[in-house]
Design a protein around this motif. Structure first.
Motif, PDB file in Angstrom:
ATOM      1  N   ARG A 400      18.411   3.628  31.555  1.00  0.00           N
ATOM      2  CA  ARG A 400      19.121   3.986  30.332  1.00  0.00           C
ATOM      3  C   ARG A 400      20.610   3.702  30.437  1.00  0.00           C
ATOM      4  NH1 ARG A 400      19.392   6.775  25.582  1.00  0.00           N
ATOM      5  NH2 ARG A 400      17.133   6.735  25.396  1.00  0.00           N
ATOM      6  N   ILE A 401      21.236   4.068  31.549  1.00  0.00           N
ATOM      7  CA  ILE A 401      22.686   3.849  31.634  1.00  0.00           C
ATOM      8  C   ILE A 401      23.015   2.364  31.804  1.00  0.00           C
ATOM      9  CG2 ILE A 401      23.079   6.159  32.530  1.00  0.00           C
ATOM     10  CD1 ILE A 401      23.618   4.947  35.255  1.00  0.00           C
ATOM     11  N   SER A 405      25.356  -0.060  25.760  1.00  0.00           N
ATOM     12  CA  SER A 405      26.177  -1.164  25.253  1.00  0.00           C
ATOM     13  C   SER A 405      27.648  -0.908  25.544  1.00  0.00           C
ATOM     14  CB  SER A 405      25.973  -1.336  23.756  1.00  0.00           C
ATOM     15  OG  SER A 405      26.609  -0.296  23.048  1.00  0.00           O
ATOM     16  N   PRO A 406      28.410  -1.952  25.906  1.00  0.00           N
ATOM     17  CA  PRO A 406      29.855  -1.764  26.136  1.00  0.00           C
ATOM     18  C   PRO A 406      30.567  -1.193  24.923  1.00  0.00           C
ATOM     19  CG  PRO A 406      29.120  -3.892  26.981  1.00  0.00           C
ATOM     20  CD  PRO A 406      27.966  -3.315  26.213  1.00  0.00           C
ATOM     21  N   SER A 412      33.220   5.816  22.864  1.00  0.00           N
ATOM     22  CA  SER A 412      33.293   7.175  23.401  1.00  0.00           C
ATOM     23  C   SER A 412      34.599   7.397  24.150  1.00  0.00           C
ATOM     24  CB  SER A 412      32.110   7.439  24.332  1.00  0.00           C
ATOM     25  OG  SER A 412      32.224   8.715  24.928  1.00  0.00           O
ATOM     26  N   GLU A 413      35.000   6.452  24.974  1.00  0.00           N
ATOM     27  CA  GLU A 413      36.230   6.611  25.743  1.00  0.00           C
ATOM     28  C   GLU A 413      37.457   6.652  24.837  1.00  0.00           C
ATOM     29  OE1 GLU A 413      36.663   6.651  29.701  1.00  0.00           O
ATOM     30  OE2 GLU A 413      35.193   7.876  28.629  1.00  0.00           O
ATOM     31  N   TRP A 595      22.847   8.709  24.545  1.00  0.00           N
ATOM     32  CA  TRP A 595      22.186   9.537  23.534  1.00  0.00           C
ATOM     33  C   TRP A 595      23.099   9.751  22.328  1.00  0.00           C
ATOM     34  CZ3 TRP A 595      17.235   9.882  23.659  1.00  0.00           C
ATOM     35  CH2 TRP A 595      16.553   9.830  24.870  1.00  0.00           C
ATOM     36  N   ILE A 596      24.398   9.829  22.570  1.00  0.00           N
ATOM     37  CA  ILE A 596      25.324   9.912  21.438  1.00  0.00           C
ATOM     38  C   ILE A 596      25.180   8.671  20.567  1.00  0.00           C
ATOM     39  CG2 ILE A 596      27.759   9.932  20.766  1.00  0.00           C
ATOM     40  CD1 ILE A 596      28.331  11.545  23.303  1.00  0.00           C
ATOM     41  N   ALA A 597      25.072   7.506  21.213  1.00  0.00           N
ATOM     42  CA  ALA A 597      24.956   6.252  20.461  1.00  0.00           C
ATOM     43  C   ALA A 597      23.728   6.258  19.554  1.00  0.00           C
ATOM     44  CB  ALA A 597      24.900   5.074  21.429  1.00  0.00           C
ATOM     45  N   GLU A 598      22.667   6.935  19.988  1.00  0.00           N
ATOM     46  CA  GLU A 598      21.453   7.028  19.176  1.00  0.00           C
ATOM     47  C   GLU A 598      21.509   8.193  18.188  1.00  0.00           C
ATOM     48  OE1 GLU A 598      17.836   7.026  21.428  1.00  0.00           O
ATOM     49  OE2 GLU A 598      18.583   5.552  22.887  1.00  0.00           O
ATOM     50  N   ARG A 599      22.563   9.008  18.283  1.00  0.00           N
ATOM     51  CA  ARG A 599      22.685  10.223  17.466  1.00  0.00           C
ATOM     52  C   ARG A 599      21.471  11.128  17.631  1.00  0.00           C
ATOM     53  NH1 ARG A 599      27.021   8.008  17.653  1.00  0.00           N
ATOM     54  NH2 ARG A 599      28.539   7.902  15.941  1.00  0.00           N
TER      55      ARG A 599
END
Length: 690
Positions: A400-401, A405-406, A412-413, A595-599
């Motif tokens: 998963r990690i 995606s970059p 997030s950063e 998981w944030i990216a997938e909401r």
């Protein structure tokens, strides 16, 4: 005309014989006739103290001392009244003045007791030793000195004190009991059992000795004798649940399974809202190979829970406990035998309880390396337990990690906004995160407790989620109230498109998103903590057990059957700025970002990420060595560090008012000479018993 001096002598004579009601009006009459007479003031004050009017006693004896300050007895009696009022420091001062005027064993003994009560153990011990020089046969002084020595970890010296006391008073039941209890604490179960028997022979009121005799015999590996002793205790007080529980334990160790289960039946009837006898019954039944009976007990607990007698999840907790006992014994075969009938039984009672049992099946399959079976169990349970979607099996964490995606990582950063860094001091930088609401509700107490125990220059960092327009002003106001702590802070806005529940989950793990960044920024050890909590010691103490070989401390439960979501506790993490630690948390960060990216953010994701990340590090063989942080009662222990979370207490009526009063007191009063006094004050205010 009545002679007031004669009245005083008469009052004193009545007082001495215990006729206080007759003595009191005479003292009052003397003071009317001779206002300010020191002996009358003193004796009237003593009488008031004896009748519970301690504030009046302080007033009267204080007035006597103002007129006759050279009486040691006056100062000693004032100390007793002050102590009864809770004014310990003043009471200790009065006793020191009494000793300076007229040294006595009683005054040294009383001062030792006050110092012990205040937590000044070394000084208390010195005063008890002074008392023993003047009166070496005093059993209470020996016992209290032994108690202090035991608190200081000097148990051998405590035993010597108690034995010396018995040499002077061989039949003293309190000395015999305390010696036996101390022997038991030292692991000398056979000696303790002999001591309790001696104590029982000296008094007819020795129920505590009888109960302790039973537990000592159990510890000595003599369960049959323990059963006899504890059965007699239970017969003397058949409604005392703790005695029945001790008897059941002894019967189990003696191999009397049916007798043990009979006692548990009595306990169920005696304490109908306590799930403990049900839990222990199920454990005994499983250990005896009676799986059908064990599952039937768990099923009955589930049914009673649905009726509201117990928490709805109690049967699951019982199942986890049995499983963990077996995992600890290395008996995974017995766990595998127990879970299928439990899963089947729960299916007909409660769909969510059934799902939790399926989760345990999946957890066991994961432990056994059976990824396909684990995935199937999780798939069946996921409709009721959506957090199971987050649990990786096999090498799922790494995959998963690596697939992140970059762009998602960069997004997030970029959300992290640094406002200020605090200059780091000698200890760890204390890090907490919260939303604006929790900042207002818990930030003042968290920082005040940190400030109370820290040395000057302590650094703290707040990471604030979804800041409001007034957040910067609130942070400045908080910093303005701190004596020692220097405060840095940062903030970010939660990702767009989250549901309210998902946003709450984001708040629970946001601090772990920022651990790698903060570690690099500060280049110092970090102590990452829940903000709805209190520090109870100098943060420097938390670093003591860490080293280059063991750079990370956290709650770690690798043998927990439910470990996939509950194997690591994130309430407190202490870390050195070690490359392996930063790399571990960077991988955890990337897992969370995926998981944030997938909401898709479900509850327990913070704990799942920590557990999965540490598991992945073990699998790869390059993770840091972990020091488990134990919990004693409600206190987290790490080196000399103490920490407590605020759990259900925050929902109790009056909590906010109690915290406001505590904050006011912390701001108005300097730290106590003994930190234990401040700890007790904070724990009492937040409603935590330890």
């Amino acid at each position: 005309m009545t002679d007031p001096i004669a009245q005083l002598r008469q009052a004193a004579a009545l007082h001495q014989t215990g006729r206080l009601a007759e003595a009191e009006p005479l003292y009052a009459a003397v003071l009317t006739a001779l206002p300010g007479h020191p002996d009358a003031l003193h004796l009237y004050g003593v009488l008031c103290a004896q009748t519970g009017r301690h504030a009046r006693a302080v007033e009267l004896i204080g007035a006597a001392i103002a007129r006759k300050s050279h009486s040691g007895a006056y100062h000693a009696n004032l100390a007793r009244a002050l102590r009864a009022e809770g004014r310990l420091a003043e009471a200790a001062g009065s006793l020191r003045r009494a000793i300076a005027l007229q040294p006595s064993a009683d005054a040294f003994f009383s001062l030792g007791n006050i110092l012990k009560q205040s937590g000044h153990m070394q000084e208390a011990l010195a005063r008890f030793r002074c008392a023993l020089i003047l009166h070496p046969e005093a059993p209470e002084t020996r016992m209290n000195a032994a108690s202090v020595l035991e608190t200081l970890g000097r148990r051998d010296e405590a035993l010597r004190q108690l034995r010396a006391g018995l040499a002077c008073d061989p039949a003293n039941p309190a000395l015999l009991f305390n010696l036996a209890r101390t022997e038991q604490a030292a692991g000398n179960a056979d000696h303790a059992a002999c001591g309790y028997r001696r104590a029982l022979r000296t008094t007819a009121e020795g129920e505590d000795s009888a109960v302790n005799l039973g537990t000592a015999l159990l510890e000595a590996g003599r369960p049959a004798e323990a059963v006899d002793a504890l059965r007699r205790c239970a017969a003397l007080a058949p409604d005392r649940a703790e005695r029945l529980l001790a008897l059941a334990t002894a019967l189990r160790q003696a191999g009397a399974v049916d007798g043990c289960l009979t006692v548990f039946q009595r306990l169920k009837a005696l304490t109908p809202t306590d799930p403990t006898p049900w839990q222990r019954s199920a454990e005994v039944q499983e250990a005896a190979g009676r799986l059908d009976a064990c599952v039937a007990t768990l099923l009955e607990v589930a049914r009673l829970s649905r009726e509201g007698r117990f928490h709805w999840k109690t049967a699951y907790y019982h199942l986890v406990r049995i499983g963990n006992l077996l995992v600890g014994e290395g008996r995974l075969d017995r766990v595998a035998a127990l879970l299928p009938p439990a899963v089947a039984a729960f299916r007909g009672v409660d769909a969510e309880l059934h799902a939790w049992a399926l989760f345990l099946q999946g957890s066991l399959a994961t432990r056994l390396g059976e990824a396909a079976a684990a995935q199937e169990a999780f798939r069946r349970a996921e409709p009721h337990l959506p957090f199971l979607a987050h649990i990786p099996t096999g090498d799922g964490f790494a995959r998963r990690i690596e697939a992140l995606s970059p762009a998602a990582d960069t997004e997030s950063e970029a959300a992290f906004v640094l406002e200020t860094l605090a200059p780091p001091g000698n200890g760890p930088v204390v890090v907490a995160s919260c939303d604006s609401g929790y900042l207002e509700r818990f930030g003042p107490l968290f920082l005040a407790s940190l400030d109370r125990f820290s040395t000057p220059g302590q650094a703290a960092h707040l990471h604030i989620l979804d800041p409001r327009p007034d957040t910067a002003a609130r942070v400045r106001a908080l910093e303005g109230r701190l004596r020692h702590v220097r405060l840095g802070w940062s903030h970010e806005t939660s990702p767009a498109g989250l549901t309210a529940q998902a946003r709450t989950t984001f708040y629970t793990f946001a601090r772990f998103l920022r651990v790698p960044r903060l570690s690099r920024l500060y280049q110092a050890p970090l102590m990452v903590a829940d903000i709805d909590a209190c520090l109870l010691s100098d943060p420097v103490g938390f670093l003591a057990p860490l080293s280059a070989a063991t750079p990370l401390a956290l709650q770690h439960f690798p043998d927990n059957l439910a470990r996939l979501y509950d194997g690591v506790g994130g309430g407190l993490v202490v870390m050195r700025p070690d490359p392996a630690v930063i790399a571990l948390f960077d991988r955890i960060r990337r897992f969370l970002v995926s998981w944030i990216a997938e909401r898709r953010l479900h509850y327990f994701l913070d704990q799942i990420a920590l557990t999965a990340g540490t598991d992945d590090a073990v699998r790869r063989g390059d993770g840091p060595s972990i020091l488990p942080i134990p919990v004693k009662g409600r206190l987290f222990l790490c080196g000399d560090g103490l920490f407590v979370q605020i759990l259900t207490e925050k929902d109790q009526p009056g909590f906010a008012a109690s915290i406001a009063a505590l904050l006011d007191r912390l701001e108005r009063t300097p730290p106590a000479p003994d930190p234990q006094l401040d700890r007790s004050m904070i724990l009492k205010a937040i409603g935590v018993m330890v």
